[in-house]
Scaffold this active site. Structure first.
Site, PDB file in Angstrom:
ATOM      1  N   ASP A 105       2.992   7.306  -4.936  1.00  0.00           N
ATOM      2  CA  ASP A 105       2.339   7.910  -5.891  1.00  0.00           C
ATOM      3  C   ASP A 105       0.993   8.274  -5.818  1.00  0.00           C
ATOM      4  O   ASP A 105       0.149   8.926  -6.441  1.00  0.00           O
ATOM      5  CB  ASP A 105       2.663   7.143  -6.791  1.00  0.00           C
ATOM      6  N   GLU A 127      10.683   4.838  -3.630  1.00  0.00           N
ATOM      7  CA  GLU A 127      10.379   3.977  -5.245  1.00  0.00           C
ATOM      8  C   GLU A 127      10.036   4.760  -5.605  1.00  0.00           C
ATOM      9  O   GLU A 127       8.734   4.771  -6.850  1.00  0.00           O
ATOM     10  CB  GLU A 127       8.997   3.474  -3.944  1.00  0.00           C
ATOM     11  N   GLU A 141      -2.493   7.496  -9.380  1.00  0.00           N
ATOM     12  CA  GLU A 141      -1.306   7.521  -9.096  1.00  0.00           C
ATOM     13  C   GLU A 141      -0.042   7.545 -10.206  1.00  0.00           C
ATOM     14  O   GLU A 141       0.637   7.727 -10.337  1.00  0.00           O
ATOM     15  CB  GLU A 141      -1.073   5.741  -8.199  1.00  0.00           C
ATOM     16  N   HIS A 217      -9.174  -2.601  -4.476  1.00  0.00           N
ATOM     17  CA  HIS A 217     -10.011  -1.104  -4.152  1.00  0.00           C
ATOM     18  C   HIS A 217      -9.892  -0.434  -5.057  1.00  0.00           C
ATOM     19  O   HIS A 217     -10.352   0.732  -5.238  1.00  0.00           O
ATOM     20  CB  HIS A 217      -8.557  -0.243  -2.885  1.00  0.00           C
ATOM     21  N   HIS A 250     -12.188  -2.749   1.996  1.00  0.00           N
ATOM     22  CA  HIS A 250     -11.549  -1.764   2.231  1.00  0.00           C
ATOM     23  C   HIS A 250     -12.329  -0.540   2.972  1.00  0.00           C
ATOM     24  O   HIS A 250     -13.230  -1.042   2.019  1.00  0.00           O
ATOM     25  CB  HIS A 250     -10.876  -1.163   0.066  1.00  0.00           C
TER      26      HIS A 250
END
Length: 395
Positions: A105, A127, A141, A217, A250
């Protein structure tokens, strides 16, 4: 002379981020195992240059083409625009694939899918079908994944729920295949010798501490939401002196600024640089509990029978919750502290969250995907619908 259906077919696999590389690695390996049928070309956009490189190294992958599109302080629109143009030209002038495979995504996914669609190239989406139902969570996403579905020809859904989501959006059932999630395949291929590549982790005191792995993140959690999460982390280690929260930080500078500002020098909290994938999995294996807003870790935790508290208000992976491994806690300080404390002090509650069955398959997703592609090429059914002329009129 072989017929067009029997010739070797060129498949372009486009990767931009670490999760894409991890989840696509088993598929790439399986396709390359069938080199008599497929020529597999790996293209990277380097949307996450350093973290993508970690995953490529872990799975011994070397891209055939690196477009190198990442810029410092890049925006979503800027990166997506550059990726769309670069991938369109690459598909048309250089790679000329018979099929594009994308996973998940990301901005790389939607740019690659549109570039293939504009070039009249069939698209397989691995996915496919995950939905949170909230276009802003996860951002961007959720919308990227929905848009990719609109131009996809072959949908590889990881679960029956994902398939049902696609059916509800009127995707024809004959173009959807439930394969399980390739993350299970990837986990099986990672070494499990209990040794860390990062030697500092070997001296972490695993025998004397109960370690909680935490990752944060998500864009929607930046700002006050992330500060609330940090406050919860501080309270957890205050209430439970025997607990150490380990945070691989991150590389997003906005995430780093808040985490280091809120948690630096807090006793019981260790912040480290992002881990190589085998080390991350070994940390998860040794941890008592996982706190995360990551999508991929929501899938990895059930495979390793670890309870996961999800630092989000919605998830596109409800199977984690339904299987008992996960619980949504959002960014509410008291809820995070309460649920974490319950799992750290109540053995029955802990056992209840670790005894379920992994909802993401049996580790054969990559083989199933390769089998399906072999058959679709054999019978000449790659496009979900009749293609039209993709050229743009000049007048």
């Amino acid at each position: 002379m072989p017929s067009p259906k029997d010739r070797k077919h060129r498949i372009a696999v486009v990767l931009g981020t670490r999760p894409e590389a991890i989840k696509m690695a088993p598929v790439i390996e399986e396709l390359r195992r069938r080199s008599d049928r497929f020529e597999t070309i790996v293209i990277t956009t380097s949307q996450q240059r350093e973290m993508l490189a970690q995953a490529l190294h872990a799975f011994h992958l070397k891209p055939d083409y690196d477009l190198g599109l990442t810029h410092e302080n890049q925006t979503l629109a800027g990166f997506t625009a550059r990726a769309l143009i670069a991938l369109t030209e690459s598909f048309r002038d250089v790679v000329k694939p018979d099929l594009l495979l994308v996973q998940g995504d990301t901005s790389t996914v939607i740019a690659a899918a549109l570039a293939a669609f504009y070039n009249g190239i069939p698209i397989g989406h691995i996915e496919a079908g995950l939905r949170s139902g909230d276009s802003r969570r996860p951002f961007p996403e959720e919308v990227n994944r929905r848009m990719a579905s609109c131009v996809t020809d072959i949908h590889f859904a990881p679960t029956t729920r994902a398939r049902d989501n696609l059916l509800a959006e009127r995707v024809p059932g004959e173009h959807i295949y439930v394969t399980g999630n390739t993350i299970v395949d990837a986990l099986a291929s990672i070494r499990h010798d209990g040794v860390f590549d990062d030697k500092t982790l070997s001296n972490f005191g695993w025998d004397t501490k109960r370690v909680v792995l935490a990752t944060v993140h998500r864009r929607e959690n930046l700002g006050q939401n992330l500060r609330n999460v940090c406050a919860a982390f501080r309270r957890i280690v205050e209430l439970h002196p025997h607990v150490e929260i380990l945070i691989p930080v991150h590389l997003n500078p906005h995430v780093r600024e808040i985490l280091h500002g809120e948690l630096r020098d807090v006793r019981g909290i260790s912040m480290i640089e992002p881990l190589e994938y085998p080390d991350l999995i070994e940390v998860m294996r040794r941890s008592t509990l996982v706190l995360t807003d990551s999508g991929g870790i929501q899938e990895e935790a059930p495979a390793m029978h670890k309870p996961v508290l999800i630092l989000r208000t919605v998830t596109e992976r409800p199977e984690v919750i339904e299987s008992g491994f996960g619980r949504l806690v959002g960014t509410d300080r008291d809820l995070i502290v309460g649920e974490a404390s319950r799992l750290l002090t109540d053995p029955i509650a802990y056992r209840t969250m670790t005894e379920g069955k992994n909802p993401f398959g049996d580790g054969t997703a990559a083989r199933q995907i390769a089998d399906i592609l072999t058959e679709r090429f054999r019978i000449g059914r790659l496009f979900a619908a009749q293609m039209v002329d993709t050229t743009v009129p000049q007048h």
